[in-house]
Design an enzyme around this catalytic site. Structure first.
Site, PDB file in Angstrom:
ATOM      1  N   ASP A  60      -9.104  44.190 -11.987  1.00  0.00           N
ATOM      2  CA  ASP A  60      -8.561  45.205 -11.080  1.00  0.00           C
ATOM      3  C   ASP A  60      -9.450  46.447 -11.020  1.00  0.00           C
ATOM      4  O   ASP A  60     -10.435  46.566 -11.757  1.00  0.00           O
ATOM      5  CB  ASP A  60      -7.163  45.615 -11.544  1.00  0.00           C
ATOM      6  CG  ASP A  60      -6.190  44.449 -11.487  1.00  0.00           C
ATOM      7  OD1 ASP A  60      -6.165  43.748 -10.467  1.00  0.00           O
ATOM      8  OD2 ASP A  60      -5.462  44.250 -12.477  1.00  0.00           O
ATOM      9  N   TYR A  95     -10.033  39.433 -23.725  1.00  0.00           N
ATOM     10  CA  TYR A  95     -10.031  40.829 -23.297  1.00  0.00           C
ATOM     11  C   TYR A  95     -10.053  41.746 -24.515  1.00  0.00           C
ATOM     12  O   TYR A  95      -9.522  41.396 -25.575  1.00  0.00           O
ATOM     13  CB  TYR A  95      -8.782  41.146 -22.464  1.00  0.00           C
ATOM     14  CG  TYR A  95      -8.819  40.621 -21.049  1.00  0.00           C
ATOM     15  CD1 TYR A  95      -9.310  41.411 -20.015  1.00  0.00           C
ATOM     16  CD2 TYR A  95      -8.352  39.348 -20.748  1.00  0.00           C
ATOM     17  CE1 TYR A  95      -9.332  40.947 -18.702  1.00  0.00           C
ATOM     18  CE2 TYR A  95      -8.377  38.873 -19.440  1.00  0.00           C
ATOM     19  CZ  TYR A  95      -8.865  39.672 -18.429  1.00  0.00           C
ATOM     20  OH  TYR A  95      -8.895  39.205 -17.147  1.00  0.00           O
TER      21      TYR A  95
END
Length: 426
Positions: A138, A215
């Site tokens: 994003d 992540y």
């Protein structure tokens, strides 16, 4: 009858001539594209004798490349090509996400395709290149291990074993191949770099061939209760329904079960004053939209003592908690797509391109450290706070925001309610 036969022969002769002219035209177009490509490669490989040019000079050079006549991606179909996986790093601060489908510019993907076109590496258009990406990060999110795959122009000759794959290099050979890392990094903006490349089978897909994604989320420890966060985070490991830990996309996603295989919290060697930088590491086969940022937001509530670690169990029990409580997800800035794992994909980089990459990254680190030093100087030169509270009416008047327990908050519509609304609209 003889006249009719003569006409037929004339037509056949003209048709044969048209075919000859079409073949000759295709050959000339191929030669023209080849000349443009070699001319471009020379410009990219020959170092500037005068060293670094000014930004204005670089901008003019880029404009000249973009306006270079005679280049069209469809002409590149006459060249050999190979399916390539690229490992990409980018600093997400100025980008409106990775995917170019976003309504805002710039995106990381749009900058990558500009580079493919400038370097004459793109074969056909985006659809013809069989492009795929592993993750769709994003706005503001960074990565040091994003992976994409597509057909790119190749310097290698087509082998006799490539029957049925016209123009496609299938061998794993890389000797004599284009230095994809070096060529692309010369034209990419400073906040995007190609880390490595690897020949990939033509059935490889950067998203669906990925075995796992990892992540990292960086944060300052401050007064957070790290052991409590570890207890809560370990409850996320395993296969669960994570609909209460994501932004629900009921139109496109119908299965919210995902598997988390690793959760770790550890300190880094970075400190500022008395505060230490820590990092959360999360690995899974796949993730939902905003899943990591939602999980981190709840972990921060636990770390601040606002929620019990058991709140994770309650949110994962979707038979009891049918609707997601409303809460603000964690900031996107500290989130990094660390790595994407694949079978038989080993990224490589030439020694020259690797050295140039390391020099660039060191230089970028030094620039940010200089900026941090300047900000620290600004802090040291702030006007001292007065002891006279009457001169600062706002001082001490700021009320501490009360925390509303997650289970007592307003909730978002459930998946079933969202689907019913979509069906009504349809």
């Amino acid at each position: 009858m003889a006249t009719q036969l003569s006409d037929a022969e004339l037509i056949a002769s003209l048709q044969a001539r048209v075919k000859e002219l079409e073949a000759e035209n295709a050959k000339l177009l191929s030669q023209l594209a080849d000349c443009r490509c070699h001319e471009m490669e020379k410009k990219l490989h020959i170092p500037d004798e005068k060293g670094r040019e000014s930004k204005k000079g670089n901008r003019k050079s880029e404009e000249k490349i973009e306006k270079m006549p005679g280049y069209n991606t469809r002409f590149m179909s006459h060249h050999s090509k190979r399916y390539v996986a690229l490992k990409v790093t980018y600093f997400g601060k100025r980008f409106y996400g990775f995917a170019s489908e976003a309504q805002m510019e710039p995106t990381v993907e749009s900058e990558l395709f500009k580079a493919f076109e400038k370097t004459r590496l793109l074969v056909g258009d985006k659809k013809e290149s069989h492009y795929s990406r592993c993750g769709r990060t994003d706005k503001g999110v960074s990565s040091v291990g994003q992976v994409i795959a597509l057909f790119l122009r190749s310097n290698l000759k087509i082998s006799a074993t490539n029957n049925g794959n016209s123009g496609v290099v299938l061998d794993e050979q890389h000797e004599g191949e284009i230095d994809y890392v070096g060529v692309l990094n010369r034209v990419l903006p400073n906040d995007i770099r190609i880390m490595g490349w690897c020949p990939a089978p033509v059935d490889f897909h950067a998203r669906f061939s990925c075995l796992s994604r990892e992540y990292k989320y960086f944060f300052w420890k401050e007064n957070l209760n790290i052991p409590a966060m570890e207890v809560a985070g370990n409850k996320l490991v395993g296969e669960h329904d994570f609909r209460n830990f994501c932004k629900m996309d009921a139109a496109n996603v119908h299965n919210y079960r995902r598997c988390i295989t690793l959760f770790e919290i550890s300190s880094t060697d970075v400190r500022y004053n008395d505060n230490q930088l820590w990092v959360i590491k999360i690995r899974g086969s796949a993730f939902l939209w905003h899943q990591v940022r939602c999980m981190v937001a709840v972990l921060f509530m636990v770390g601040k003592g606002l929620e019990s670690p058991n709140v994770i169990d309650m949110l994962l029990d979707t038979s009891r908690i049918l609707r997601k409580p409303q809460y603000t997800m964690a900031s996107e800035v500290p989130l990094v797509l660390q790595s994407c794992e694949f079978d038989n994909i080993k990224f490589m980089c030439s020694s020259d391109a690797g050295e140039a990459l390391r020099v660039h990254l060191v230089n970028e680190c030094q620039i940010y450290q200089l900026q941090a030093a300047i900000l620290h100087e600004a802090l040291l030169n702030c006007v001292p706070l007065s002891n006279d509270q009457s001169l600062l009416p706002f001082q001490g008047s700021k009320k501490k925001v009360s925390h509303v327990p997650l289970m007592s908050r307003p909730t978002e519509p459930s998946y079933e309610e969202r689907r019913a609304k979509l069906n009504t609209i349809a």
